[in-house]
Design a protein around this motif. Structure first.
Motif, PDB file in Angstrom:
ATOM      1  N   GLY A  44      35.243  39.021  48.694  1.00  0.00           N
ATOM      2  CA  GLY A  44      35.613  37.682  49.120  1.00  0.00           C
ATOM      3  C   GLY A  44      34.817  36.580  48.438  1.00  0.00           C
ATOM      4  N   PHE A  45      33.904  36.949  47.561  1.00  0.00           N
ATOM      5  CA  PHE A  45      33.066  35.966  46.867  1.00  0.00           C
ATOM      6  C   PHE A  45      33.233  36.081  45.357  1.00  0.00           C
ATOM      7  CE2 PHE A  45      28.956  34.311  45.280  1.00  0.00           C
ATOM      8  CZ  PHE A  45      29.023  33.045  45.835  1.00  0.00           C
ATOM      9  N   GLY A  46      32.877  37.234  44.796  1.00  0.00           N
ATOM     10  CA  GLY A  46      33.049  37.419  43.361  1.00  0.00           C
ATOM     11  C   GLY A  46      32.174  38.517  42.810  1.00  0.00           C
ATOM     12  N   ASN A  47      32.177  38.632  41.472  1.00  0.00           N
ATOM     13  CA  ASN A  47      31.423  39.667  40.779  1.00  0.00           C
ATOM     14  C   ASN A  47      30.420  39.049  39.819  1.00  0.00           C
ATOM     15  OD1 ASN A  47      33.189  41.494  41.985  1.00  0.00           O
ATOM     16  ND2 ASN A  47      34.515  41.579  40.202  1.00  0.00           N
ATOM     17  N   PHE A  48      29.221  39.605  39.822  1.00  0.00           N
ATOM     18  CA  PHE A  48      28.212  39.265  38.829  1.00  0.00           C
ATOM     19  C   PHE A  48      28.170  40.429  37.853  1.00  0.00           C
ATOM     20  CE2 PHE A  48      26.889  36.961  42.601  1.00  0.00           C
ATOM     21  CZ  PHE A  48      26.541  35.723  42.097  1.00  0.00           C
ATOM     22  N   VAL A  49      28.323  40.134  36.557  1.00  0.00           N
ATOM     23  CA  VAL A  49      28.387  41.174  35.539  1.00  0.00           C
ATOM     24  C   VAL A  49      27.417  40.836  34.418  1.00  0.00           C
ATOM     25  CG1 VAL A  49      29.910  42.362  33.911  1.00  0.00           C
ATOM     26  CG2 VAL A  49      30.827  41.509  36.061  1.00  0.00           C
ATOM     27  N   ARG A  61      32.346  36.006  38.036  1.00  0.00           N
ATOM     28  CA  ARG A  61      33.791  35.856  38.143  1.00  0.00           C
ATOM     29  C   ARG A  61      34.132  35.724  39.622  1.00  0.00           C
ATOM     30  NH1 ARG A  61      37.665  39.189  34.904  1.00  0.00           N
ATOM     31  NH2 ARG A  61      38.878  37.453  35.685  1.00  0.00           N
ATOM     32  N   PRO A  62      34.561  34.556  40.052  1.00  0.00           N
ATOM     33  CA  PRO A  62      34.878  34.373  41.472  1.00  0.00           C
ATOM     34  C   PRO A  62      36.116  35.171  41.864  1.00  0.00           C
ATOM     35  CG  PRO A  62      35.479  32.428  40.219  1.00  0.00           C
ATOM     36  CD  PRO A  62      34.790  33.344  39.270  1.00  0.00           C
ATOM     37  N   SER A  63      36.165  35.593  43.120  1.00  0.00           N
ATOM     38  CA  SER A  63      37.337  36.312  43.632  1.00  0.00           C
ATOM     39  C   SER A  63      38.484  35.324  43.832  1.00  0.00           C
ATOM     40  CB  SER A  63      36.996  36.992  44.951  1.00  0.00           C
ATOM     41  OG  SER A  63      36.836  36.026  45.981  1.00  0.00           O
ATOM     42  N   GLN A  64      39.676  35.846  43.962  1.00  0.00           N
ATOM     43  CA  GLN A  64      40.842  34.998  44.205  1.00  0.00           C
ATOM     44  C   GLN A  64      40.690  34.229  45.520  1.00  0.00           C
ATOM     45  OE1 GLN A  64      43.337  34.380  42.084  1.00  0.00           O
ATOM     46  NE2 GLN A  64      42.253  35.675  40.634  1.00  0.00           N
ATOM     47  N   LEU A  65      40.151  34.890  46.534  1.00  0.00           N
ATOM     48  CA  LEU A  65      39.926  34.247  47.827  1.00  0.00           C
ATOM     49  C   LEU A  65      38.951  33.074  47.685  1.00  0.00           C
ATOM     50  CD1 LEU A  65      40.549  34.440  50.879  1.00  0.00           C
ATOM     51  CD2 LEU A  65      38.565  35.930  51.071  1.00  0.00           C
ATOM     52  N   PHE A  66      37.895  33.272  46.926  1.00  0.00           N
ATOM     53  CA  PHE A  66      36.900  32.225  46.696  1.00  0.00           C
ATOM     54  C   PHE A  66      37.524  31.052  45.941  1.00  0.00           C
ATOM     55  CE2 PHE A  66      33.371  30.378  44.210  1.00  0.00           C
ATOM     56  CZ  PHE A  66      32.505  30.042  45.246  1.00  0.00           C
ATOM     57  N   LYS A  67      38.312  31.351  44.897  1.00  0.00           N
ATOM     58  CA  LYS A  67      38.984  30.298  44.132  1.00  0.00           C
ATOM     59  C   LYS A  67      39.918  29.493  45.034  1.00  0.00           C
ATOM     60  CE  LYS A  67      39.199  32.655  39.683  1.00  0.00           C
ATOM     61  NZ  LYS A  67      40.136  33.216  38.700  1.00  0.00           N
ATOM     62  N   LYS A  68      40.656  30.205  45.871  1.00  0.00           N
ATOM     63  CA  LYS A  68      41.589  29.551  46.780  1.00  0.00           C
ATOM     64  C   LYS A  68      40.840  28.618  47.752  1.00  0.00           C
ATOM     65  CE  LYS A  68      45.298  30.614  50.020  1.00  0.00           C
ATOM     66  NZ  LYS A  68      46.014  31.689  50.723  1.00  0.00           N
ATOM     67  N   TYR A  69      39.713  29.094  48.280  1.00  0.00           N
ATOM     68  CA  TYR A  69      38.913  28.321  49.205  1.00  0.00           C
ATOM     69  C   TYR A  69      38.372  27.058  48.554  1.00  0.00           C
ATOM     70  CZ  TYR A  69      35.264  27.138  52.551  1.00  0.00           C
ATOM     71  OH  TYR A  69      34.477  26.479  53.442  1.00  0.00           O
TER      72      TYR A  69
END
Length: 91
Positions: A46-51, A80-88
């Protein structure tokens, strides 16, 4: 927002000591840093990925002198933010 601000919010919402909340924040951040240092992906639902990405050596240019220089290989962290995070964020 600073680490101290995050710790303050945790202190108020969880009704724990400020020193305990600051230790929690520090521990979580240290855990994320150590995982990234080992090259592992940190996925927070719900937040994203750190790579961690490896960037090879490349040629660059000194903007002041125009002299060509070699930029050394290095590792960089991307988020890379998650889709949910981007939407928020975009509402």
């Amino acid at each position: 927002m600073r680490k101290a601000d995050i710790a303050e919010i945790i202190t108020e919402t969880a009704a724990i000591q400020k020193t305990d909340s600051m230790e929690m924040v520090e521990h979580v951040l240290d855990l994320i840093k150590s995982m990234l240092q080992r090259g592992e992906v940190v996925k927070i639902a719900g937040f994203g990925n750190f790579v961690v990405r490896n960037k090879g050596e490349r040629k660059g240019r000194n903007p002041r002198t125009g002299e060509e220089i070699a930029i050394t290989p290095r590792r960089v962290v991307t988020f890379r933010p998650s889709q949910l995070f981007k939407k928020y964020v975009n509402t």
